[in-house]
Design an enzyme around this catalytic site. Structure first.
Site, PDB file in Angstrom:
ATOM      1  N   LYS A  22     -66.560  55.917  58.691  1.00 24.45           N
ATOM      2  CA  LYS A  22     -67.390  55.822  59.909  1.00 24.45           C
ATOM      3  C   LYS A  22     -66.534  55.386  61.097  1.00 24.45           C
ATOM      4  CE  LYS A  22     -69.817  51.900  60.896  1.00 24.45           C
ATOM      5  NZ  LYS A  22     -69.671  51.371  62.266  1.00 24.45           N
ATOM      6  N   ASN A  23     -65.678  54.349  60.856  1.00 21.77           N
ATOM      7  CA  ASN A  23     -64.954  53.751  61.984  1.00 21.77           C
ATOM      8  C   ASN A  23     -63.705  54.519  62.369  1.00 21.77           C
ATOM      9  OD1 ASN A  23     -66.952  51.921  62.157  1.00 21.77           O
ATOM     10  ND2 ASN A  23     -65.846  50.260  61.140  1.00 21.77           N
ATOM     11  N   CYS A 118     -74.584  42.280  70.148  1.00 23.77           N
ATOM     12  CA  CYS A 118     -75.230  42.779  68.934  1.00 23.77           C
ATOM     13  C   CYS A 118     -75.319  41.570  68.008  1.00 23.77           C
ATOM     14  CB  CYS A 118     -74.445  43.920  68.328  1.00 23.77           C
ATOM     15  SG  CYS A 118     -72.942  43.377  67.559  1.00 23.77           S
ATOM     16  N   ARG A 123     -69.238  41.070  71.564  1.00 23.41           N
ATOM     17  CA  ARG A 123     -68.614  42.413  71.601  1.00 23.41           C
ATOM     18  C   ARG A 123     -68.175  42.778  73.028  1.00 23.41           C
ATOM     19  NH1 ARG A 123     -70.223  44.957  66.846  1.00 23.41           N
ATOM     20  NH2 ARG A 123     -68.345  46.202  67.063  1.00 23.41           N
ATOM     21  N   ASP A 312     -65.302  43.009  58.009  1.00 27.27           N
ATOM     22  CA  ASP A 312     -66.427  43.849  57.567  1.00 27.27           C
ATOM     23  C   ASP A 312     -66.764  43.647  56.099  1.00 27.27           C
ATOM     24  OD1 ASP A 312     -65.604  46.698  59.680  1.00 27.27           O
ATOM     25  OD2 ASP A 312     -66.600  44.799  60.083  1.00 27.27           O
ATOM     26  N   ARG A 404     -77.163  53.329  59.320  1.00 26.82           N
ATOM     27  CA  ARG A 404     -76.223  53.613  60.410  1.00 26.82           C
ATOM     28  C   ARG A 404     -74.836  53.909  59.846  1.00 26.82           C
ATOM     29  NH1 ARG A 404     -75.280  49.186  64.474  1.00 26.82           N
ATOM     30  NH2 ARG A 404     -73.655  50.703  64.883  1.00 26.82           N
TER      31      ARG A 404
HETATM   32  C1  EPZ Z   1     -64.438  47.634  65.234  1.00 22.22           C
HETATM   33  O1  EPZ Z   1     -65.233  47.033  66.239  1.00 22.22           O
HETATM   34  C2  EPZ Z   1     -65.400  48.097  64.147  1.00 22.22           C
HETATM   35  N1  EPZ Z   1     -66.370  49.024  64.697  1.00 22.22           N
HETATM   36  C3  EPZ Z   1     -66.152  46.903  63.545  1.00 22.22           C
HETATM   37  O2  EPZ Z   1     -66.910  47.394  62.451  1.00 22.22           O
HETATM   38  C4  EPZ Z   1     -65.128  45.902  63.004  1.00 22.22           C
HETATM   39  O3  EPZ Z   1     -65.812  44.774  62.508  1.00 22.22           O
HETATM   40  C5  EPZ Z   1     -64.178  45.486  64.127  1.00 22.22           C
HETATM   41  O4  EPZ Z   1     -63.525  46.672  64.670  1.00 22.22           O
HETATM   42  C6  EPZ Z   1     -63.100  44.533  63.641  1.00 22.22           C
HETATM   43  O5  EPZ Z   1     -62.355  45.140  62.621  1.00 22.22           O
HETATM   44  C7  EPZ Z   1     -66.005  50.320  64.917  1.00 22.22           C
HETATM   45  O6  EPZ Z   1     -64.869  50.702  64.695  1.00 22.22           O
HETATM   46  C8  EPZ Z   1     -67.070  51.238  65.435  1.00 22.22           C
HETATM   47  P1  EPZ Z   1     -62.590  44.703  68.172  1.00 22.22           P
HETATM   48  P2  EPZ Z   1     -64.562  46.707  67.694  1.00 22.22           P
HETATM   49  O7  EPZ Z   1     -62.469  45.344  69.499  1.00 22.22           O
HETATM   50  O8  EPZ Z   1     -63.646  47.819  68.054  1.00 22.22           O
HETATM   51  C9  EPZ Z   1     -63.387  40.789  70.764  1.00 22.22           C
HETATM   52  C10 EPZ Z   1     -68.818  47.794  61.172  1.00 22.22           C
HETATM   53  O9  EPZ Z   1     -69.514  47.049  60.480  1.00 22.22           O
HETATM   54  N2  EPZ Z   1     -63.060  41.659  71.914  1.00 22.22           N
HETATM   55  O10 EPZ Z   1     -61.396  44.577  67.292  1.00 22.22           O
HETATM   56  O11 EPZ Z   1     -65.650  46.351  68.614  1.00 22.22           O
HETATM   57  C11 EPZ Z   1     -64.750  41.156  70.217  1.00 22.22           C
HETATM   58  O12 EPZ Z   1     -65.761  40.485  70.951  1.00 22.22           O
HETATM   59  C12 EPZ Z   1     -68.343  47.323  62.527  1.00 22.22           C
HETATM   60  O13 EPZ Z   1     -68.451  48.937  60.844  1.00 22.22           O
HETATM   61  C13 EPZ Z   1     -62.949  41.085  73.181  1.00 22.22           C
HETATM   62  O14 EPZ Z   1     -63.103  39.875  73.341  1.00 22.22           O
HETATM   63  O15 EPZ Z   1     -63.716  45.415  67.304  1.00 22.22           O
HETATM   64  C14 EPZ Z   1     -64.677  40.705  68.790  1.00 22.22           C
HETATM   65  O16 EPZ Z   1     -64.977  39.319  68.712  1.00 22.22           O
HETATM   66  C15 EPZ Z   1     -68.850  45.921  62.854  1.00 22.22           C
HETATM   67  N3  EPZ Z   1     -62.697  41.898  74.247  1.00 22.22           N
HETATM   68  C16 EPZ Z   1     -63.200  40.923  68.436  1.00 22.22           C
HETATM   69  O17 EPZ Z   1     -62.497  41.041  69.679  1.00 22.22           O
HETATM   70  C17 EPZ Z   1     -62.543  43.256  74.115  1.00 22.22           C
HETATM   71  O18 EPZ Z   1     -62.316  43.951  75.131  1.00 22.22           O
HETATM   72  C18 EPZ Z   1     -62.960  42.176  67.598  1.00 22.22           C
HETATM   73  O19 EPZ Z   1     -63.284  43.265  68.404  1.00 22.22           O
HETATM   74  C19 EPZ Z   1     -62.665  43.819  72.818  1.00 22.22           C
HETATM   75  C20 EPZ Z   1     -62.922  43.011  71.728  1.00 22.22           C
END
Ligand code: EPZ
Length: 424
Positions: A22-23, A118, A123, A312, A404
């Site tokens: 998915k990701n 969320c 996020r 995850d 989802r």
């Molecule tokens: C991806 O989310 C995945 N989703 C998430 O999977 C996964 O948990 C996450 O990466 C971490 O591995 C998809 O790929 C669609 P991040 P993403 O940007 O890209 C903070 C699932 O269950 N952050 O690495 O949103 C953020 O708030 C989902 O499949 C900032 O502060 O993850 C979070 O605390 C859940 N500023 C942390 O970093 C930013 O601009 C990780 O976010 C971006 C992120």
């Protein structure tokens, strides 16, 4: 809304094949915007988030057709005229923000709804926007939307050296996509290193991009003049694989997971072994897991960006540890609020105490079935696994969260011996 009704205390036995990731799939679909020709993605998971991303692309003007028999999707971005990702789709799926980089690259501007929070955390997208600014854009928020436009007077993004404060997956992906058609070289330091990042880079290269270093913490992208379409096969879903490994660890007589790239899950598998679970790597893409007779011992887990323990899979490990004697500790370092499922698990007889980013898990003899509610994708799936092991009947409500991200979840579980039914 639908629920799963599960009769517990069944032991699982059989083989399960994981679907496409998915990701990764969601990002490859967004990246197809960059191509001037058609793209065909194979091994696409037929899940709600993929259908939502298809709707986002259609809203922009792309033509998207699923080939259900082959598990593929065909995308023709030729008709894309709009650069706006509407709120009603972005709020359904935060990954919609990943059309921002491609749209900026293609149109020089983008208007995308602010994803909003969320269940697992705020996020943020500040790192995405900061990367775009380094590449010559200005952005502002208004009426719930992010407006970003190139304002370096050249009408084209320019290559930049971008050092991420945190190895954000989404920011790495968005910037990498934006850099493909930028003028000059972009280097992303402190980049996210998940296998899905490499999958996206491989697809972009198939479109004609020039990318080195994806999968490491420093990615170099040299802008090219144009990208074409491509055919590409999505990598297998490591998190789905980990989910079924956890099922084997919780109540598996013998579960064989096919398509699981074991090396992408090595720290998860190491922790299962440390607990005393039987894990056997049959080949690089096939893993056998069974609970075995123990003895089982408590462990400590800290989630971290890849290659650390995957956030995850954190809820699934809590379910495994819920019936392991002693006191285990899980620390969640990636998201602010990823223990929402604990109250539901405690209703099933678990003994878990939350203190900030820590969950202290005191093992109990067994879990007991109860009506519980899924609060997010992975938490919901973890509650289903808890129901498989629990005594009596468990009802998991709000299963739209699970649908989802998991293709035919209940059918795959039933095929290896689970007594699980979907009730509308
Ligand atoms: C991806 O989310 C995945 N989703 C998430 O999977 C996964 O948990 C996450 O990466 C971490 O591995 C998809 O790929 C669609 P991040 P993403 O940007 O890209 C903070 C699932 O269950 N952050 O690495 O949103 C953020 O708030 C989902 O499949 C900032 O502060 O993850 C979070 O605390 C859940 N500023 C942390 O970093 C930013 O601009 C990780 O976010 C971006 C992120």
């Amino acid at each position: 809304m639908g629920k799963f009704v599960i009769e517990g205390r069944k032991s699982l036995k059989g083989r399960v094949k994981v679907s496409g990731a998915k990701n990764s799939a969601l990002k490859l679909m967004a990246a197809s915007i960059l191509g001037s020709g058609r793209t065909r993605l194979e091994n696409i998971p037929l899940i709600e988030d993929v259908y939502t991303m298809a709707d986002v692309l259609r809203t922009l003007g792309a033509h998207v057709m699923f080939d259900q028999d082959c598990g593929a999707v065909d995308i023709d971005p030729g008709g894309i005229q709009s650069f706006e990702a509407p709120y009603q789709l972005v709020r359904k799926m935060r990954a919609s923000i990943l059309v921002a980089g491609p749209l900026l690259s293609r149109f020089g501007k983008v208007k995308v709804a602010i994803p909003g929070g969320c269940n697992i955390g705020s996020r943020q997208i500040d790192l995405h926007l900061k990367g775009f600014e380094f590449m010559g854009t200005k952005s502002f928020m208004e009426h719930g939307y992010v407006h970003a436009r190139i304002n370096n007077g050249q009408g084209r993004l320019k290559g930049a050296l971008i050092d991420l404060d945190f190895p954000s997956r989404g920011a790495t992906e968005n910037i990498m996509m934006a850099a493909c058609l930028a003028k000059g070289k972009t280097v992303i330091s402190n980049a996210a290193r998940e296998p899905e990042i490499r999958d996206l880079a491989n697809f972009l290269v198939a479109l004609g991009a020039d990318i080195q270093g994806a999968g490491g913490d420093r990615i170099t992208i040299r802008g090219v003049e144009g990208l074409k379409g491509a055919s590409y096969r999505v990598m297998p879903d490591s998190i789905e694989a980990g989910t079924f490994m956890a099922a084997g660890a919780i109540c598996g007589q013998e579960v064989v997971i096919e398509g699981a790239v074991a090396k992408n899950l090595d720290i998860f598998l190491l922790k299962l072994k440390e607990i005393g679970i039987h894990v056997e790597i049959l080949d690089p893409e096939t893993v056998k897991v069974k609970r075995g007779l123990g003895p089982f011992k408590p462990v400590q887990i800290s989630t971290l960006p890849y290659p650390g323990f995957p956030t995850d899979l954190q809820p699934f490990m809590a379910v495994v540890l819920a019936t392991v004697p002693g006191v285990s500790l899980i620390t969640e370092n990636v998201f602010e609020n990823r223990f929402m499922y604990v109250d539901e698990l405690n209703r099933m007889g678990a003994n878990i105490k939350i203190d900030g980013h820590h969950a202290m898990i005191r093992g109990v003899q067994k879990l007991s079935g109860a009506p519980v509610t899924a609060c997010d994708l992975r938490a919901g799936a973890a509650l289903v696994l808890a129901g498989l092991a629990a005594e009596g009947v468990t009802e998991v409500m709000d299963i739209f969260h699970i649908q989802r991200g998991y293709e035919s979840f209940e059918a795959k579980l039933a095929a290896i011996g689970a007594d699980i039914k979907k009730v509308h």
